[in-house]
Design a protein around this motif. Sequence first.
Motif, mmCIF file in Angstrom:
data_model
loop_
_atom_site.group_PDB
_atom_site.id
_atom_site.type_symbol
_atom_site.label_atom_id
_atom_site.label_comp_id
_atom_site.label_asym_id
_atom_site.label_seq_id
_atom_site.Cartn_x
_atom_site.Cartn_y
_atom_site.Cartn_z
ATOM 1 N N MET A 1 0.810 -1.186 0.000
ATOM 2 C CA MET A 1 0.000 0.000 0.000
ATOM 3 C C MET A 1 0.860 1.260 0.000
ATOM 4 N N SER A 2 1.938 1.223 0.681
ATOM 5 C CA SER A 2 2.789 2.391 0.725
ATOM 6 C C SER A 2 3.375 2.691 -0.650
ATOM 7 N N GLU A 3 3.557 1.612 -1.446
ATOM 8 C CA GLU A 3 4.084 1.813 -2.787
ATOM 9 C C GLU A 3 3.073 2.571 -3.663
ATOM 10 N N THR A 4 1.791 2.265 -3.536
ATOM 11 C CA THR A 4 0.769 2.968 -4.325
ATOM 12 C C THR A 4 0.591 4.389 -3.826
ATOM 13 N N GLN A 5 0.728 4.556 -2.541
ATOM 14 C CA GLN A 5 0.630 5.909 -2.000
ATOM 15 C C GLN A 5 1.805 6.758 -2.472
ATOM 16 N N ALA A 6 2.933 6.182 -2.567
ATOM 17 C CA ALA A 6 4.119 6.895 -3.010
ATOM 18 C C ALA A 6 3.981 7.295 -4.475
ATOM 19 N N VAL A 7 3.358 6.454 -5.274
ATOM 20 C CA VAL A 7 3.177 6.747 -6.684
ATOM 21 C C VAL A 7 2.056 7.773 -6.873
ATOM 22 N N SER A 8 0.992 7.677 -6.079
ATOM 23 C CA SER A 8 -0.165 8.562 -6.250
ATOM 24 C C SER A 8 0.041 9.951 -5.641
ATOM 25 N N ALA A 9 0.947 10.093 -4.703
ATOM 26 C CA ALA A 9 1.172 11.390 -4.066
ATOM 27 C C ALA A 9 1.621 12.450 -5.066
ATOM 28 N N PRO A 10 2.577 12.208 -5.936
ATOM 29 C CA PRO A 10 2.975 13.247 -6.903
ATOM 30 C C PRO A 10 1.850 13.556 -7.901
ATOM 31 N N VAL A 11 1.072 12.546 -8.238
ATOM 32 C CA VAL A 11 -0.037 12.765 -9.175
ATOM 33 C C VAL A 11 -1.086 13.660 -8.525
ATOM 34 N N LEU A 12 -1.395 13.402 -7.281
ATOM 35 C CA LEU A 12 -2.372 14.219 -6.557
ATOM 36 C C LEU A 12 -1.873 15.654 -6.386
ATOM 37 N N GLU A 13 -0.583 15.798 -6.118
ATOM 38 C CA GLU A 13 -0.020 17.133 -5.994
ATOM 39 C C GLU A 13 -0.102 17.882 -7.318
ATOM 40 N N LYS A 14 0.180 17.166 -8.399
ATOM 41 C CA LYS A 14 0.121 17.777 -9.722
ATOM 42 C C LYS A 14 -1.314 18.194 -10.046
ATOM 43 N N LEU A 15 -2.293 17.359 -9.721
ATOM 44 C CA LEU A 15 -3.698 17.684 -9.956
ATOM 45 C C LEU A 15 -4.144 18.877 -9.115
#
Length: 153
Positions: A1-15
């Motif tokens: 789960m931490s791996e998906t959170q790590a990948v989704s965090a930059p995407v969410l910041e960009k959005l």
Amino acid sequence: MSETQAVSAPVLEKLAAQELQRKADREKKREEAKELQDPRENVQAFLQSFNQRQADAEASLTALLDRATADGVPGQVPPGEATQQLSELDAAVLAQERSLAEAAYYLPSFDQKRCSVTAQEFKQKIEDARATLLPKRKFGFSKKTARVKGADL
């Protein structure tokens, strides 16, 4: 789960950054539109002004009619004064119609129609008041002078 959170965090910041930029652009466009907008093209200001002028004219007409029939006796206003006040009210209605015509390109059609109907109804009230205050003169034949056939020569 931490791996998906790590990948989704930059995407969410960009959005989130894109959303903030979009909101800032929208506010900037609104400000530019306000600067370019003609202050005379304000629908609310026009309607408020139109209604105020209409109320003033109706109050003037009502005062004239009340004064004309004071104490239940008609004819309290001299005909010259009544004619002058009625012509001033006619001029006021024409001015309102002129301003309505000038504002027609930015007024919604409902407001145009409502203002036009209001002006027409007030014109009719003025004509009714004119008929009440200044009745038409009765027709009567005037005396004709006798012409002598030899006088034409």
